[in-house]
Design a protein around this motif. Structure first.
Motif, PDB file in Angstrom:
ATOM      1  N   ALA A  84      29.140   0.087  16.260  1.00 25.32           N
ATOM      2  CA  ALA A  84      29.130   1.079  17.335  1.00 25.32           C
ATOM      3  C   ALA A  84      29.164   0.496  18.744  1.00 25.32           C
ATOM      4  O   ALA A  84      29.870   1.026  19.610  1.00 25.32           O
ATOM      5  N   PRO A  85      28.433  -0.589  19.060  1.00 28.87           N
ATOM      6  CA  PRO A  85      28.389  -1.036  20.467  1.00 28.87           C
ATOM      7  C   PRO A  85      29.758  -1.481  20.979  1.00 28.87           C
ATOM      8  O   PRO A  85      30.498  -2.187  20.285  1.00 28.87           O
ATOM      9  N   ASP A  86      30.096  -1.068  22.191  1.00 28.33           N
ATOM     10  CA  ASP A  86      31.315  -1.562  22.823  1.00 28.33           C
ATOM     11  C   ASP A  86      31.139  -2.994  23.318  1.00 28.33           C
ATOM     12  O   ASP A  86      32.107  -3.756  23.380  1.00 28.33           O
ATOM     13  N   ASP A  87      29.915  -3.357  23.662  1.00 28.88           N
ATOM     14  CA  ASP A  87      29.640  -4.719  24.109  1.00 28.88           C
ATOM     15  C   ASP A  87      29.608  -5.655  22.899  1.00 28.88           C
ATOM     16  O   ASP A  87      28.824  -5.459  21.966  1.00 28.88           O
ATOM     17  N   GLU A  88      30.471  -6.672  22.910  1.00 26.70           N
ATOM     18  CA  GLU A  88      30.570  -7.531  21.729  1.00 26.70           C
ATOM     19  C   GLU A  88      29.310  -8.359  21.501  1.00 26.70           C
ATOM     20  O   GLU A  88      28.977  -8.695  20.358  1.00 26.70           O
ATOM     21  N   HIS A  89      28.584  -8.680  22.567  1.00 29.25           N
ATOM     22  CA  HIS A  89      27.344  -9.438  22.392  1.00 29.25           C
ATOM     23  C   HIS A  89      26.280  -8.582  21.707  1.00 29.25           C
ATOM     24  O   HIS A  89      25.443  -9.102  20.962  1.00 29.25           O
ATOM     25  N   ALA A  90      26.329  -7.276  21.932  1.00 31.38           N
ATOM     26  CA  ALA A  90      25.429  -6.378  21.212  1.00 31.38           C
ATOM     27  C   ALA A  90      25.794  -6.336  19.731  1.00 31.38           C
ATOM     28  O   ALA A  90      24.914  -6.250  18.868  1.00 31.38           O
ATOM     29  N   ARG A  91      27.087  -6.414  19.421  1.00 32.27           N
ATOM     30  CA  ARG A  91      27.500  -6.461  18.023  1.00 32.27           C
ATOM     31  C   ARG A  91      27.017  -7.750  17.355  1.00 32.27           C
ATOM     32  O   ARG A  91      26.548  -7.742  16.215  1.00 32.27           O
ATOM     33  N   VAL A  92      27.112  -8.857  18.085  1.00 34.87           N
ATOM     34  CA  VAL A  92      26.629 -10.139  17.556  1.00 34.87           C
ATOM     35  C   VAL A  92      25.121 -10.074  17.307  1.00 34.87           C
ATOM     36  O   VAL A  92      24.627 -10.532  16.270  1.00 34.87           O
ATOM     37  N   ALA A  93      24.390  -9.486  18.239  1.00 39.10           N
ATOM     38  CA  ALA A  93      22.937  -9.354  18.059  1.00 39.10           C
ATOM     39  C   ALA A  93      22.625  -8.491  16.842  1.00 39.10           C
ATOM     40  O   ALA A  93      21.668  -8.771  16.094  1.00 39.10           O
ATOM     41  N   ALA A  94      23.418  -7.444  16.619  1.00 36.51           N
ATOM     42  CA  ALA A  94      23.201  -6.585  15.453  1.00 36.51           C
ATOM     43  C   ALA A  94      23.509  -7.335  14.152  1.00 36.51           C
ATOM     44  O   ALA A  94      22.815  -7.154  13.141  1.00 36.51           O
ATOM     45  N   LEU A  95      24.525  -8.180  14.165  1.00 36.24           N
ATOM     46  CA  LEU A  95      24.816  -9.006  12.996  1.00 36.24           C
ATOM     47  C   LEU A  95      23.666  -9.978  12.722  1.00 36.24           C
ATOM     48  O   LEU A  95      23.257 -10.165  11.570  1.00 36.24           O
ATOM     49  N   ASP A  96      23.156 -10.599  13.789  1.00 29.19           N
ATOM     50  CA  ASP A  96      21.995 -11.489  13.629  1.00 29.19           C
ATOM     51  C   ASP A  96      20.833 -10.741  12.978  1.00 29.19           C
ATOM     52  O   ASP A  96      20.211 -11.233  12.023  1.00 29.19           O
ATOM     53  N   ALA A  97      20.524  -9.550  13.494  1.00 30.14           N
ATOM     54  CA  ALA A  97      19.388  -8.790  12.987  1.00 30.14           C
ATOM     55  C   ALA A  97      19.607  -8.415  11.518  1.00 30.14           C
ATOM     56  O   ALA A  97      18.668  -8.485  10.704  1.00 30.14           O
ATOM     57  N   PHE A  98      20.831  -8.025  11.174  1.00 30.31           N
ATOM     58  CA  PHE A  98      21.133  -7.655   9.795  1.00 30.31           C
ATOM     59  C   PHE A  98      20.905  -8.833   8.850  1.00 30.31           C
ATOM     60  O   PHE A  98      20.223  -8.702   7.820  1.00 30.31           O
ATOM     61  N   LEU A  99      21.451 -10.003   9.189  1.00 32.38           N
ATOM     62  CA  LEU A  99      21.356 -11.154   8.287  1.00 32.38           C
ATOM     63  C   LEU A  99      19.940 -11.720   8.226  1.00 32.38           C
ATOM     64  O   LEU A  99      19.469 -12.109   7.146  1.00 32.38           O
ATOM     65  N   LEU A 100      19.265 -11.765   9.357  1.00 29.75           N
ATOM     66  CA  LEU A 100      17.878 -12.242   9.339  1.00 29.75           C
ATOM     67  C   LEU A 100      17.009 -11.316   8.495  1.00 29.75           C
ATOM     68  O   LEU A 100      16.065 -11.763   7.832  1.00 29.75           O
TER      69      LEU A 100
END
Length: 268
Positions: A140-156
């Motif tokens: 959902a986030p348009d900001d790609e760094h927010a997408r990266v943070a969401a990927l980090d949170a998912f995998l952690l």
């Protein structure tokens, strides 16, 4: 592990054609995830007409989130693909992908040998039952760094289980990728103090394909990148450089993997 993701185009067929149509970026994961991951890869597109993208897959498991697969998007686990992989991009959409290091996925799903996923693409919830709703907050986030943070949170949140045999396997694959002198499985196994059978079992359980497949795939990746970047490749010299007995063997493997002979690919 390097702090920055690699910048090569290895494995991407017609990289210039893809990059002219989409925004393609790689991002490094959080520090705690770097022992297991190659990188994140993000693609955004808005296309006036459909485009078919093709990849000669790495010996890696990927987790892929796509926005163009229904409301909220979808997530799937993509095992190592033995053959050329193609996907169709059309309209407007985005993908957020996780490329694991070869051997790096097993700590996230320790109950299953990685060969169980080879050649398969499974809905995310079939591998991680508690992750059925993971796609939307990542896409959902348009900001790609927010997408990266969401990927980090998912995998952690998946809490990977440290595994010395996964560490061993990742190190072995790194050596194959970096050392062109590694050409024969028996000699490589002996140099590592392993039997051929033990090495094959390790790769089946942690990579999903055998060591011979990995050796050949990385050589084809290099040949593909050379063909992509230069129109005057000396294929006989490159065959010798990559450890092939002769040019004909390289041409045969390249053609079987990519679908066209290397000279025809380079002439495009």
């Amino acid at each position: 592990m390097p702090d920055a993701p690699r910048r090569d185009t290895r494995g991407i067929v017609d990289a210039d054609g893809l990059f002219s149509r989409v925004r393609f970026r790689r991002h490094a994961p959080a520090e705690a995830l770097r022992p297991y991951l190659e990188h994140y890869w993000l693609i955004d597109w808005d296309l006036p007409e459909p485009y078919a993208s093709h990849v000669v897959p790495h010996p890696s498991v990927n987790v892929v989130f796509r926005s163009d697969a229904g409301p909220g998007g979808s997530g799937e686990v993509a095992g190592v693909a033995p053959e050329l992989f193609g996907t169709k991009l059309e309209g407007r959409g985005r993908v957020c992908g996780v490329q694991f290091r070869p051997g790096g996925f097993r700590p996230f799903a320790p109950e299953h040998p990685v060969a169980e996923w080879t050649g398969r693409r499974l809905p995310l919830h079939e591998v991680f039952p508690r992750a059925a709703d993971a796609a939307e907050p990542i896409l959902a986030p348009d900001d790609e760094h927010a997408r990266v943070a969401a990927l980090d949170a998912f995998l952690l949140g998946l809490s990977p289980v440290p595994d010395p045999r996964a560490d061993l396997t990742m190190g072995l694959v790194d050596r194959i990728r970096e050392d062109r002198s590694i050409r024969r499985v028996a000699a490589f196994a002996d140099a590592q103090g392993l039997s051929v059978r033990a090495l094959q079992r390790l790769f089946t359980a942690y990579v999903g394909v055998g060591p011979k497949w990995v050796i050949l795939r990385y050589r084809i990746h290099e040949a593909l990148e050379r063909a992509e970047s230069a129109s005057d490749v000396d294929w006989a010299d490159l065959a010798a450089e990559l450890g092939y007995a002769d040019q004909a063997h390289l041409v045969r493997d390249f053609t079987a993997t990519v679908g066209v002979p290397p000279t025809a690919y380079g002439a495009r």
